[in-house]
Design a protein around this motif. Structure first.
Motif, PDB file in Angstrom:
ATOM      1  N   ASP A 242     -16.263  20.942 -18.297  1.00  0.00           N
ATOM      2  CA  ASP A 242     -16.721  22.170 -18.942  1.00  0.00           C
ATOM      3  C   ASP A 242     -15.980  23.379 -18.373  1.00  0.00           C
ATOM      4  OD1 ASP A 242     -18.600  20.889 -20.573  1.00  0.00           O
ATOM      5  OD2 ASP A 242     -20.120  20.937 -18.998  1.00  0.00           O
ATOM      6  N   VAL A 243     -15.749  23.342 -17.058  1.00  0.00           N
ATOM      7  CA  VAL A 243     -15.040  24.449 -16.407  1.00  0.00           C
ATOM      8  C   VAL A 243     -13.623  24.567 -16.958  1.00  0.00           C
ATOM      9  CG1 VAL A 243     -14.113  25.319 -14.228  1.00  0.00           C
ATOM     10  CG2 VAL A 243     -16.406  24.286 -14.298  1.00  0.00           C
ATOM     11  N   GLN A 248      -9.573  27.456 -20.391  1.00  0.00           N
ATOM     12  CA  GLN A 248      -8.467  27.494 -21.350  1.00  0.00           C
ATOM     13  C   GLN A 248      -8.718  28.490 -22.469  1.00  0.00           C
ATOM     14  OE1 GLN A 248      -8.132  23.392 -22.513  1.00  0.00           O
ATOM     15  NE2 GLN A 248      -7.108  22.777 -20.612  1.00  0.00           N
ATOM     16  N   GLU A 249      -9.989  28.768 -22.741  1.00  0.00           N
ATOM     17  CA  GLU A 249     -10.331  29.719 -23.803  1.00  0.00           C
ATOM     18  C   GLU A 249     -10.531  31.132 -23.262  1.00  0.00           C
ATOM     19  OE1 GLU A 249     -10.305  28.969 -26.978  1.00  0.00           O
ATOM     20  OE2 GLU A 249      -9.757  26.894 -26.472  1.00  0.00           O
ATOM     21  N   GLY A 250     -10.617  31.259 -21.936  1.00  0.00           N
ATOM     22  CA  GLY A 250     -10.922  32.548 -21.335  1.00  0.00           C
ATOM     23  C   GLY A 250      -9.779  33.543 -21.418  1.00  0.00           C
ATOM     24  N   GLU A 251     -10.132  34.814 -21.463  1.00  0.00           N
ATOM     25  CA  GLU A 251      -9.142  35.888 -21.574  1.00  0.00           C
ATOM     26  C   GLU A 251      -8.244  35.945 -20.346  1.00  0.00           C
ATOM     27  OE1 GLU A 251      -9.083  40.790 -22.018  1.00  0.00           O
ATOM     28  OE2 GLU A 251     -10.924  39.659 -22.407  1.00  0.00           O
ATOM     29  N   PHE A 252      -8.832  35.684 -19.176  1.00  0.00           N
ATOM     30  CA  PHE A 252      -8.042  35.743 -17.937  1.00  0.00           C
ATOM     31  C   PHE A 252      -6.886  34.749 -17.984  1.00  0.00           C
ATOM     32  CE2 PHE A 252      -7.165  34.617 -13.491  1.00  0.00           C
ATOM     33  CZ  PHE A 252      -7.015  35.870 -12.920  1.00  0.00           C
ATOM     34  N   TYR A 253      -7.134  33.569 -18.560  1.00  0.00           N
ATOM     35  CA  TYR A 253      -6.088  32.560 -18.660  1.00  0.00           C
ATOM     36  C   TYR A 253      -5.133  32.864 -19.809  1.00  0.00           C
ATOM     37  CZ  TYR A 253      -3.771  28.088 -19.486  1.00  0.00           C
ATOM     38  OH  TYR A 253      -2.828  27.108 -19.681  1.00  0.00           O
ATOM     39  N   GLN A 254      -5.675  33.201 -20.971  1.00  0.00           N
ATOM     40  CA  GLN A 254      -4.853  33.448 -22.151  1.00  0.00           C
ATOM     41  C   GLN A 254      -3.889  34.611 -21.947  1.00  0.00           C
ATOM     42  OE1 GLN A 254      -4.505  31.732 -24.995  1.00  0.00           O
ATOM     43  NE2 GLN A 254      -5.879  30.157 -24.189  1.00  0.00           N
TER      44      GLN A 254
END
Length: 267
Positions: A242-243, A248-254
């Motif tokens: 889940d983490v 992968q969908e989070g803004e920090f990563y994108q």
């Protein structure tokens, strides 16, 4: 245990359930306004005097402090000193969430700082892949030049600082998540309030709030009793999968350098 700083709880006592300092605000503002007028008068008298210009008599009278102002201010100070403030469960949890959010933001900022040398590695990787795909010797020379002109090596210190920053983000995120989970559980917050009321206690006396991720329990103690309240938050845990999915969908990563590589543009 992963403890929340005791200073967080100290700050909680400031948020009172029946907090009313409006009288102190009004009376102190009156002092400030009068003082401001006095400063203006002194400033203008000095400026005009240096020019040989004489001010009329009693020009400072409007900026003088009155006995009534001073007494009203002193009375408000006394009322504030004697007031008894309380803290509810909702206020306690809300303050914990706010403070834990600040701790998480600080940890994430530290992680970004520790990532600087890895961001450089992203640029090296991009350049190396381009050179490999093209077989262009010029591009290979550009890599050599980049290595020579930039601090690109990753030392043991870099490794330790980066890994420690990850651990800190994990711990502070767990703490923040724990308090958000409590905040979102109205029944649990009501139970907390009921328990404290039965004890004859108040949340402003709470201290040593902690969250233990290994057991899934949050706990808190009180200065005036030996009782320790513990609450299970096991239902709020998610899996490692889940983490990864959320990341992968989070803004920090994108918006990060491995996806957008916006940091690489400076090289």
């Amino acid at each position: 245990m992963k403890k929340i700083l005791a200073t967080i709880l100290a700050c909680l006592s400031v948020s009172a359930q029946s907090l009313d300092v409006s009288n102190l605000v009004d009376t102190s503002q009156s002092i400030v306004d009068t003082f401001d007028q006095g400063i203006q008068r002194v400033s203008s008298l000095e400026v005009l005097a240096m020019q040989g210009l004489i001010a009329p008599d009693s020009v400072v009278d409007d900026s003088k402090l009155t006995y009534e102002q001073a007494q009203a201010y002193n009375d408000a100070l006394q009322m504030t000193t004697e007031a008894v403030y309380t803290m509810s469960a909702n206020q306690f949890v809300d303050e914990q969430v706010d403070e834990a959010r600040v701790e998480l933001n600080t940890a994430i900022s530290a992680y970004v700082g520790a990532s600087e040398v890895l961001i450089t590695a992203v640029k090296v990787n991009d350049m190396a892949e381009e050179a490999q795909e093209s077989g262009d010797a010029v591009q290979a020379q550009e890599i050599q030049s980049f290595i020579a002109n930039n601090d690109v090596e990753i030392t043991d210190v870099h490794v330790d600082v980066y890994n420690e920053s990850l651990d800190t983000v994990e711990e502070t995120a767990q703490t923040f998540a724990a308090f958000v989970a409590v905040q979102n559980d109205e029944v649990l917050v009501q139970d907390m309030q009921a328990e404290v009321d039965i004890m004859g206690e108040d949340f402003m006396n709470a201290y040593d709030a902690a969250f233990d991720s290994s057991t899934g329990f949050a706990s808190l103690s009180f200065h005036t009793t030996n009782v320790v309240l513990m609450y299970s938050l096991e239902g709020a845990f998610v899996s490692a999968a889940d983490v990864l999915g959320a990341g992968q969908e989070g803004e920090f990563y994108q918006d990060g350098p491995t996806v957008q590589c916006f940091y690489c543009e400076e090289y």
